[in-house]
Write a protein that holds these residues in place. Structure first.
Motif, PDB file in Angstrom:
ATOM      1  N   LEU A  74      -0.218  -7.165   1.039  1.00  0.00           N
ATOM      2  CA  LEU A  74      -0.264  -6.956  -0.410  1.00  0.00           C
ATOM      3  C   LEU A  74       0.784  -7.772  -1.162  1.00  0.00           C
ATOM      4  O   LEU A  74       0.529  -8.251  -2.271  1.00  0.00           O
ATOM      5  CB  LEU A  74      -0.128  -5.468  -0.737  1.00  0.00           C
ATOM      6  CG  LEU A  74      -1.309  -4.599  -0.279  1.00  0.00           C
ATOM      7  CD1 LEU A  74      -1.094  -3.152  -0.691  1.00  0.00           C
ATOM      8  CD2 LEU A  74      -2.634  -5.124  -0.826  1.00  0.00           C
ATOM      9  N   ALA A  75       1.979  -7.945  -0.577  1.00  0.00           N
ATOM     10  CA  ALA A  75       2.989  -8.761  -1.264  1.00  0.00           C
ATOM     11  C   ALA A  75       2.511 -10.198  -1.413  1.00  0.00           C
ATOM     12  O   ALA A  75       2.762 -10.847  -2.445  1.00  0.00           O
ATOM     13  CB  ALA A  75       4.314  -8.721  -0.499  1.00  0.00           C
ATOM     14  N   THR A  76       1.819 -10.708  -0.421  1.00  0.00           N
ATOM     15  CA  THR A  76       1.303 -12.077  -0.495  1.00  0.00           C
ATOM     16  C   THR A  76       0.148 -12.173  -1.487  1.00  0.00           C
ATOM     17  O   THR A  76       0.048 -13.144  -2.251  1.00  0.00           O
ATOM     18  CB  THR A  76       0.844 -12.544   0.899  1.00  0.00           C
ATOM     19  OG1 THR A  76       1.853 -12.239   1.858  1.00  0.00           O
ATOM     20  CG2 THR A  76       0.589 -14.042   0.910  1.00  0.00           C
ATOM     21  N   ILE A  77      -0.713 -11.176  -1.488  1.00  0.00           N
ATOM     22  CA  ILE A  77      -1.817 -11.146  -2.442  1.00  0.00           C
ATOM     23  C   ILE A  77      -1.274 -11.056  -3.873  1.00  0.00           C
ATOM     24  O   ILE A  77      -1.756 -11.739  -4.782  1.00  0.00           O
ATOM     25  CB  ILE A  77      -2.765  -9.966  -2.119  1.00  0.00           C
ATOM     26  CG1 ILE A  77      -3.493 -10.235  -0.796  1.00  0.00           C
ATOM     27  CG2 ILE A  77      -3.744  -9.727  -3.252  1.00  0.00           C
ATOM     28  CD1 ILE A  77      -4.292  -9.061  -0.264  1.00  0.00           C
ATOM     29  N   LEU A  78      -0.247 -10.229  -4.064  1.00  0.00           N
ATOM     30  CA  LEU A  78       0.370 -10.127  -5.392  1.00  0.00           C
ATOM     31  C   LEU A  78       1.131 -11.403  -5.758  1.00  0.00           C
ATOM     32  O   LEU A  78       1.243 -11.743  -6.945  1.00  0.00           O
ATOM     33  CB  LEU A  78       1.298  -8.906  -5.435  1.00  0.00           C
ATOM     34  CG  LEU A  78       0.585  -7.550  -5.400  1.00  0.00           C
ATOM     35  CD1 LEU A  78       1.591  -6.423  -5.162  1.00  0.00           C
ATOM     36  CD2 LEU A  78      -0.203  -7.305  -6.683  1.00  0.00           C
ATOM     37  N   SER A 113       8.179  -0.309   0.310  1.00  0.00           N
ATOM     38  CA  SER A 113       8.240  -1.264   1.410  1.00  0.00           C
ATOM     39  C   SER A 113       8.449  -2.659   0.852  1.00  0.00           C
ATOM     40  O   SER A 113       7.917  -2.999  -0.219  1.00  0.00           O
ATOM     41  CB  SER A 113       6.944  -1.242   2.226  1.00  0.00           C
ATOM     42  OG  SER A 113       6.897  -2.332   3.133  1.00  0.00           O
ATOM     43  N   ILE A 114       9.197  -3.469   1.594  1.00  0.00           N
ATOM     44  CA  ILE A 114       9.331  -4.876   1.195  1.00  0.00           C
ATOM     45  C   ILE A 114       7.989  -5.590   1.302  1.00  0.00           C
ATOM     46  O   ILE A 114       7.793  -6.639   0.723  1.00  0.00           O
ATOM     47  CB  ILE A 114      10.406  -5.573   2.066  1.00  0.00           C
ATOM     48  CG1 ILE A 114      10.888  -6.860   1.378  1.00  0.00           C
ATOM     49  CG2 ILE A 114       9.889  -5.839   3.473  1.00  0.00           C
ATOM     50  CD1 ILE A 114      12.110  -7.460   2.020  1.00  0.00           C
ATOM     51  N   GLY A 115       7.049  -4.960   1.997  1.00  0.00           N
ATOM     52  CA  GLY A 115       5.697  -5.506   2.095  1.00  0.00           C
ATOM     53  C   GLY A 115       4.921  -5.435   0.796  1.00  0.00           C
ATOM     54  O   GLY A 115       3.790  -5.917   0.715  1.00  0.00           O
ATOM     55  N   MET A 116       5.523  -4.827  -0.242  1.00  0.00           N
ATOM     56  CA  MET A 116       4.872  -4.725  -1.544  1.00  0.00           C
ATOM     57  C   MET A 116       5.449  -5.697  -2.560  1.00  0.00           C
ATOM     58  O   MET A 116       4.974  -5.748  -3.694  1.00  0.00           O
ATOM     59  CB  MET A 116       5.019  -3.293  -2.084  1.00  0.00           C
ATOM     60  CG  MET A 116       4.256  -2.249  -1.292  1.00  0.00           C
ATOM     61  SD  MET A 116       2.464  -2.540  -1.274  1.00  0.00           S
ATOM     62  CE  MET A 116       2.092  -2.524  -3.026  1.00  0.00           C
ATOM     63  N   LEU A 117       6.488  -6.460  -2.191  1.00  0.00           N
ATOM     64  CA  LEU A 117       7.206  -7.262  -3.172  1.00  0.00           C
ATOM     65  C   LEU A 117       6.786  -8.728  -3.158  1.00  0.00           C
ATOM     66  O   LEU A 117       7.075  -9.457  -2.216  1.00  0.00           O
ATOM     67  CB  LEU A 117       8.716  -7.178  -2.914  1.00  0.00           C
ATOM     68  CG  LEU A 117       9.514  -6.566  -4.075  1.00  0.00           C
ATOM     69  CD1 LEU A 117       9.145  -5.101  -4.207  1.00  0.00           C
ATOM     70  CD2 LEU A 117      10.992  -6.711  -3.855  1.00  0.00           C
ATOM     71  N   PRO A 118       6.136  -9.195  -4.234  1.00  0.00           N
ATOM     72  CA  PRO A 118       5.839 -10.620  -4.368  1.00  0.00           C
ATOM     73  C   PRO A 118       7.029 -11.351  -4.964  1.00  0.00           C
ATOM     74  O   PRO A 118       8.009 -10.725  -5.394  1.00  0.00           O
ATOM     75  CB  PRO A 118       4.669 -10.625  -5.355  1.00  0.00           C
ATOM     76  CG  PRO A 118       4.975  -9.467  -6.264  1.00  0.00           C
ATOM     77  CD  PRO A 118       5.614  -8.413  -5.372  1.00  0.00           C
ATOM     78  N   SER A 119       6.954 -12.675  -5.009  1.00  0.00           N
ATOM     79  CA  SER A 119       8.004 -13.429  -5.688  1.00  0.00           C
ATOM     80  C   SER A 119       7.469 -14.780  -6.129  1.00  0.00           C
ATOM     81  O   SER A 119       6.503 -15.308  -5.558  1.00  0.00           O
ATOM     82  CB  SER A 119       9.232 -13.623  -4.794  1.00  0.00           C
ATOM     83  OG  SER A 119       9.022 -14.630  -3.824  1.00  0.00           O
TER      84      SER A 119
END
Length: 367
Positions: A305-309, A269-275
């Motif tokens: 999770l992406a935001t947390i990461l 999911s794109i919901g897992m991708l940080p940047s």
């Protein structure tokens, strides 16, 4: 450590709130010795509604003064009728330009617990760990001239054509190439392949023949790192055919925008991708790779999770706290191992949790 917190639109406030909870939990651990000064400000459509501009002067000033920026997401169809310079999306472009953020790092890592959530077969994607390095300040998004040619009566609504200019300068290409080669060198020390794939369209576009030439010149300074070149259409195909053949991908602004979203689906999911978006000194803006998803905003179902990461990346790259970053990443993996899933990463029929519950679980896993 002063952090500018810009939640933005749609699901932005919800997911940023969970990342803030994680940072506050780290701060509460006196043994860690972390102290954060969090200052919030409006950005995007929220800022336009409250201040008449998507990037108010006060928000930009805060971002410049801070040691790092934690960003949610911007965008809402309600603002599509505005002139382009007033639309929410202009806020992130303005921040990148004014802060000199030229290097966008997007890791695509498939956690073993989410292998079934990937759009590819587990045997194709299991163990995926690649890094996409996207140039942020050049290319067609910023090229001049741009616009629409008016129709004979002077109206733009019936314009016969529109145009944007693709442009890159030598310094822009050189500095992003250095980021990619240095990242590959760091990854090689950690057991990765030590290879950079430069993605271009040099067979058609003069801009990218120039890109290719300059990348080759910079590569001469990194003899320990392998370099390959790949056309963007082939790269898009190889990402879904054999994604683990990549290590570090470096490419321009537009191609990087597209390929990083494609890579997101490999992770489930794109919901897992940080940047991370970095300047020349390592100061950065940290945000999830996904958008504002206004259709689910306020429903408490978004994946934080992406935001947390992204907050973990902020600790690692800008705030120089690698141990704290690793604690967050380990906590996220622990939560996934426990079986907690938001709707976007859940297998069919699996029980799902909401945004706040997922954030609370990460906080609990921090100990």
């Amino acid at each position: 450590m002063k952090i500018a917190v810009l939640p933005g639109d749609g699901i932005g406030p919800e997911i940023v709130a969970e990342a803030v909870k994680v940072l506050q939990r780290l701060e509460a651990d006196q043994a860690a010795g972390l102290r954060f000064e969090l200052e919030f400000a409006d950005v995007g459509g929220t800022a336009y509604t409250n201040h008449g501009h998507p990037l108010p002067e006060a928000t930009l000033a805060l971002a410049k003064q801070a040691d790092a920026v934690l960003f949610g997401a911007v965008g809402d169809p309600r603002f599509d009728a505005l002139e382009r310079h007033l639309r929410p999306e202009q806020a992130i472009l303005g921040l990148r330009k004014n802060l000199g953020l030229f290097a966008n790092l997007r890791p695509a890592i498939l956690y073993g617990e989410l292998a079934a959530a990937s759009s590819l077969k587990p045997e194709v994607v299991a163990g995926l760990d690649i890094l996409i390095v996207r140039e942020l300040t050049g290319d067609i998004y910023f090229g001049q001239p741009r616009g629409r040619r008016p129709s004979p009566d002077g109206a733009f609504a019936g314009a016969p054509e529109a145009f944007d200019t693709m442009r890159y300068s030598r310094p822009e290409i050189e500095r992003i190439a250095h980021v990619a080669f240095q990242a590959a060198r760091t990854r090689k020390a950690a057991g990765h392949a030590g290879k950079v794939t430069s993605v271009d369209k040099a067979n058609v576009l003069e801009t990218f023949q120039f890109w290719k030439d300059v990348v080759i010149e910079v590569h001469a300074q990194y003899p320990d790192i392998a370099l390959e070149h790949m056309y963007v259409d082939n790269a898009a195909m190889q990402l879904v055919k054999a994604p683990k053949k990549f290590d570090v991908i470096v490419t321009g602004n537009m191609f990087g925008d597209i390929l990083s979203d494609e890579a997101a689906m490999l992770t489930g999911s794109i919901g897992m991708l940080p940047s991370a978006s970095l300047d020349a000194n390592g100061k950065g803006l940290y945000e999830p790779s996904h958008g504002s998803a206004p259709d689910i905003g306020g429903k408490g179902v978004a994946n934080p999770l992406a935001t947390i990461l992204s907050a973990a990346m902020m600790l690692r790259y800008s705030l120089r706290q690698p141990e704290a970053a690793a604690r967050i990443e380990q906590a996220v993996q622990a939560v996934l191992r426990q079986g907690l899933r938001t709707a976007d990463i859940a297998e069919p029929g699996a029980q799902t949790v909401g945004t706040a519950t997922m954030g609370d679980a990460v906080v609990a896993a921090l100990g």
